[in-house]
Design a protein around this motif. Structure first.
Motif, mmCIF file in Angstrom:
data_model
loop_
_atom_site.group_PDB
_atom_site.id
_atom_site.type_symbol
_atom_site.label_atom_id
_atom_site.label_comp_id
_atom_site.label_asym_id
_atom_site.label_seq_id
_atom_site.Cartn_x
_atom_site.Cartn_y
_atom_site.Cartn_z
ATOM 1 N N ILE A 54 48.725 5.327 77.157
ATOM 2 C CA ILE A 54 47.422 4.902 77.715
ATOM 3 C C ILE A 54 47.387 3.372 77.674
ATOM 4 O O ILE A 54 47.448 2.782 76.583
ATOM 5 N N SER A 55 47.381 2.809 78.852
ATOM 6 C CA SER A 55 47.380 1.340 78.879
ATOM 7 C C SER A 55 46.075 0.822 79.493
ATOM 8 O O SER A 55 45.718 1.185 80.618
ATOM 9 N N LYS A 56 45.393 0.010 78.704
ATOM 10 C CA LYS A 56 44.161 -0.630 79.217
ATOM 11 C C LYS A 56 44.471 -2.057 79.664
ATOM 12 O O LYS A 56 43.601 -2.784 80.096
ATOM 13 N N ASP A 80 42.355 10.802 78.922
ATOM 14 C CA ASP A 80 41.981 9.917 77.802
ATOM 15 C C ASP A 80 40.647 10.387 77.202
ATOM 16 O O ASP A 80 39.597 9.794 77.423
ATOM 17 N N THR A 82 39.186 11.960 73.512
ATOM 18 C CA THR A 82 39.583 12.096 72.096
ATOM 19 C C THR A 82 39.889 13.556 71.735
ATOM 20 O O THR A 82 40.911 13.866 71.111
ATOM 21 N N ILE A 97 50.802 9.236 70.577
ATOM 22 C CA ILE A 97 49.840 8.684 71.552
ATOM 23 C C ILE A 97 49.823 7.167 71.342
ATOM 24 O O ILE A 97 49.575 6.689 70.227
ATOM 25 N N ARG A 99 48.349 3.591 72.668
ATOM 26 C CA ARG A 99 47.276 2.995 73.467
ATOM 27 C C ARG A 99 47.454 1.465 73.441
ATOM 28 O O ARG A 99 47.567 0.854 72.370
ATOM 29 N N PRO A 101 45.665 -1.867 74.073
ATOM 30 C CA PRO A 101 44.286 -2.370 74.302
ATOM 31 C C PRO A 101 44.264 -3.493 75.340
ATOM 32 O O PRO A 101 45.282 -4.129 75.615
ATOM 33 N N GLU A 117 47.633 0.649 69.359
ATOM 34 C CA GLU A 117 47.034 1.766 68.613
ATOM 35 C C GLU A 117 47.938 2.997 68.779
ATOM 36 O O GLU A 117 48.262 3.366 69.904
ATOM 37 N N LYS A 118 48.333 3.579 67.653
ATOM 38 C CA LYS A 118 49.188 4.768 67.781
ATOM 39 C C LYS A 118 48.654 5.926 66.936
ATOM 40 O O LYS A 118 48.121 5.721 65.854
#
Lengths: 388, 310
Positions: A54-56, A80, A82, A97, A99, A101, A117-118
């Motif tokens: 998940i890339s923001k 995405d 929770t 997972i 992510r 940020p 974030e993992k």
């Protein structure tokens, strides 16, 4: 060659029952071989984590990072959310997972300490590869940014991609014997001991019992055909039947394990099974000479076939069998045949040192064959003389 | 001489199965080996064919010593065994073809011989039958066809009619005579004296492994004193009258059993007339009268003191 033709006719007459045996044994052999063959290979191959990415932060570097991760992970698409992400981890749809940020690239390039974030499934060894990739990629990106600040993000991503495209060649040096991908063949050829024994004893003994009926033997004896000629025609026909059975059974192994046809291991499997076929033919010849009628044959066939297979490691691997049982099993050719198969399945090098145990086992099989052949000829001759 | 057997001795432990057995068979003969069960007929045949080892004696066939390796001699011998020896896995045609193939290599020639053999035993309609589908009589015929298909000069038939119906038996006997007429020499073993009498030109009677008599049936019957057996249906007769009858000239023995008066008399006398005159003179009522010449059983009985079928 009237006797030769007659032997083949008798076998053809019994072909239906032999085919039933053959078909049933083949199905069992294939099923058991497929299930018994080890699932994991012992050669090196990299495990891959199931990764939700998940890339923001949508930058050339995060895109390059995604491509790089593809080498060490298999991407899994999970929304995405929770709850859904937790479910995916729980049900092992994903093991990792990751992510990114928003603003992560900029922060890293500027020497910041923002972290990815993992969320991972605990104790998943394959996740270590993802961690390694993350560290390698972003540390190198930091390094480039520090020493070549003029590079754009796109150029930086290209340079990183070029860097990671190099692979280090690895050569496996088998200090101890590495397990090869011969699992199916090994189990199939081991089970072949049972199938071959049953089919050959059934076919060859039937021919011998029919020919050894007192009145028929006397009638043949009264003919001008030499006793030695009758014997050799019978042996030739039985060997032809054995060879055909062997070709059919081995042919099925080629069909089910086609990827191993061209391996050197297969040559030794074939050699071993061919010698074993010869040995079982001699045993069948002896049984045919000893047995008086077809009624007893089925029982004797079961004992002679199943007994050695049980104690020699055809159904249960030899390492699970007791020492006493194995000591007894050494008196049966099946033990040496299974031993040779085990040795062949572990071969990765084919030097004399590696092959000598295989040849030793095959030599023992040849010894058994000669002994059984001599015994059956002696029994046959003794029977003829006693009859006179 | 086709077969010459001299002083053949075969022992099974303490039992002497053949005791200095000697006989010979000339070309073109049908020689019958006659004897009760266990007399040594089959043992003799097995020794002649080298199927059995013997302790002493000489056997020559076609003037050559017979040994297990005498393949040239075997080529001209046909064997029909006591038990049906055919392959259950082969059809009638295939069985005959196989056994013929052991002697004749040429395919065309073999086909001709097999067809002839099938026609000879009249099994044309059963060519494709497996032995298990054949009746006892047909099986016996197949057994014979397998033994004679290659047209041997010498045919040995070991009790080929055991357990065969009368119709098949007659066919088999006619066939044997036909084979002989075609030039084959036949050795025929049996314990059925009627068969032996019917077809054999010479008879060798064996008992306890020894030849007790041999010759044509006329010669054998001439060996014994019995000339005629007269059976008269008599309703009642006194013991005194029987005694008087026994004292009549030419009468050997008189028995009265189940209202049958059985009188055995010497050869060459007009015994029937004597008996009838005696019955009339003593006012003895009588019914049917039979007169029989002596049989091989009478020969056997007179020589050994027992019946052939004892």
């Amino acid at each position: 060659m009237p006797v030769f033709n007659l032997c083949l006719k008798i076998i053809r007459k019994n072909w239906i029952s032999i085919s039933i045996y053959l078909a049933i044994f083949l199905v069992i052999s294939v099923l058991l071989s497929t299930n018994s063959a080890p699932k994991e290979t012992h050669n090196f191959s990299q495990e891959k984590a199931k990764l939700v990415f998940i890339s923001k932060d949508h930058t050339p570097l995060t895109e390059g990072f995604r491509k790089e991760l593809a080498k060490s992970a298999t991407f899994v698409k999970i929304p995405d959310n929770t709850e859904k992400l937790q479910d995916a981890l729980f049900f092992r749809q994903a093991t990792y997972i990751l992510r990114i940020p928003k603003g992560f690239t900029e922060n890293v390039l500027n020497g910041g300490s923002m972290q990815l974030e993992k969320t991972i499934v605990p104790n998943s060894a394959e996740n270590a590869y993802v961690d390694l990739s993350v560290n390698q990629y972003w540390r190198l990106a930091k390094l480039y940014a520090k020493h070549e600040p003029q590079l754009s993000e796109k150029q930086l991503a290209d340079k990183l991609s070029a860097n990671f495209s190099h692979n280090t060649p690895i050569e496996m040096k088998a200090q101890i014997r590495a397990k090869t991908d011969q699992g199916f063949s090994m189990y199939y050829f081991n089970f072949l001991a049972y199938t071959l024994s049953a089919v050959l004893i059934l076919g060859i003994s039937t021919v011998m019992i029919v020919f050894n009926k007192n009145d028929l033997r006397r009638r043949n004896f009264c003919s001008p055909v030499h006793a030695s000629s009758i014997n050799s025609q019978m042996i030739l026909a039985n060997l032809l039947f054995a060879a055909i059975s062997w070709v059919i059974l081995v042919g099925f192994c080629f069909i089910f394990d086609s990827k191993n046809i061209m391996t050197p291991n297969m040559i030794y499997f074939l050699l071993n099974s061919a010698v074993f076929t010869l040995c079982i033919s001699c045993i069948s010849y002896l049984i045919g000479n000893l047995l008086g009628n077809l009624r007893n044959m089925s029982a004797v066939c079961n004992v002679v076939t199943l007994g050695p297979c049980f104690i020699s490691g055809v159904f249960v691997p030899q390492q699970f069998l007791g020492e006493t049982i194995l000591k007894i099993a050494r008196f049966t050719p099946t033990y040496w045949y299974v031993q040779a198969n085990d040795e062949i399945s572990q071969l990765t090098r084919f030097t004399w040192t590696d092959l000598s145990p295989v040849f030793y086992n095959i030599a023992v099989l040849i010894g058994f064959s000669l002994a059984f052949l001599a015994l059956s000829l002696v029994v046959g001759k003794r029977k003829r003389l006693t009859d006179r | 001489m086709i077969i010459q057997v001299k002083n053949l001795v075969k022992r099974y432990g303490d039992l002497v199965a053949l005791d200095h057995l000697s006989f010979n068979v000339k070309e073109g003969e049908i020689v019958g080996l006659l004897g009760p069960n266990g007399s040594g007929k089959s043992t003799a045949i097995h020794c002649i064919l080298s199927l059995l080892k013997y302790d002493k004696g000489d056997i020559e066939i076609f003037g050559k010593k017979m040994t297990p390796d005498a393949y040239d001699v075997k080529r001209d011998i046909g064997l029909v065994m006591q038990n049906v020896a055919v392959f259950d896995e082969l059809t009638v045609y295939e069985n005959i073809n196989y056994f013929c193939g052991l002697y004749v290599r040429d395919r065309a020639e073999r086909k001709r011989l097999v067809d002839e053999a099938i026609a000879f035993v009249e099994l044309e309609a059963f060519k494709k039958f497996y032995p298990k589908k054949l009746s006892g009589g047909l099986l016996r015929r197949l057994n014979i066809a397998c033994g004679i298909a290659h047209k041997p000069k010498l045919i040995i038939l070991d009790e080929p009619t055991v357990a065969v119906d009368p119709q098949s038996r007659n066919k088999i006997l006619e066939g044997i005579e036909h084979l002989n007429a075609q030039g084959a020499t036949i050795v025929y073993t049996s314990h059925y004296m009627e068969e032996v009498e019917q077809i054999c030109s010479r008879i060798v009677i064996i008992d306890k492994g020894r030849v007790i008599a041999s010759g044509t049936k006329e010669e054998l019957k001439a060996m014994i004193t019995l000339g005629e057996k007269i059976t008269v249906e008599v309703f009642t007769i006194e013991e005194d009258q029987l005694r008087v009858l026994r004292e009549q000239p030419g009468i050997m023995s008189v028995d009265y059993v189940s209202k049958q008066l059985i009188i055995k008399s010497d050869k060459g006398n007009n015994n029937l007339e004597i008996v009838l005159e005696f019955l009339k003179a003593n006012h003895i009522g009588f019914g049917r009268i039979y007169s029989e010449l002596p049989t091989l059983n009478d020969v056997f009985l007179e020589i050994t003191g027992k019946q052939l079928r004892d």
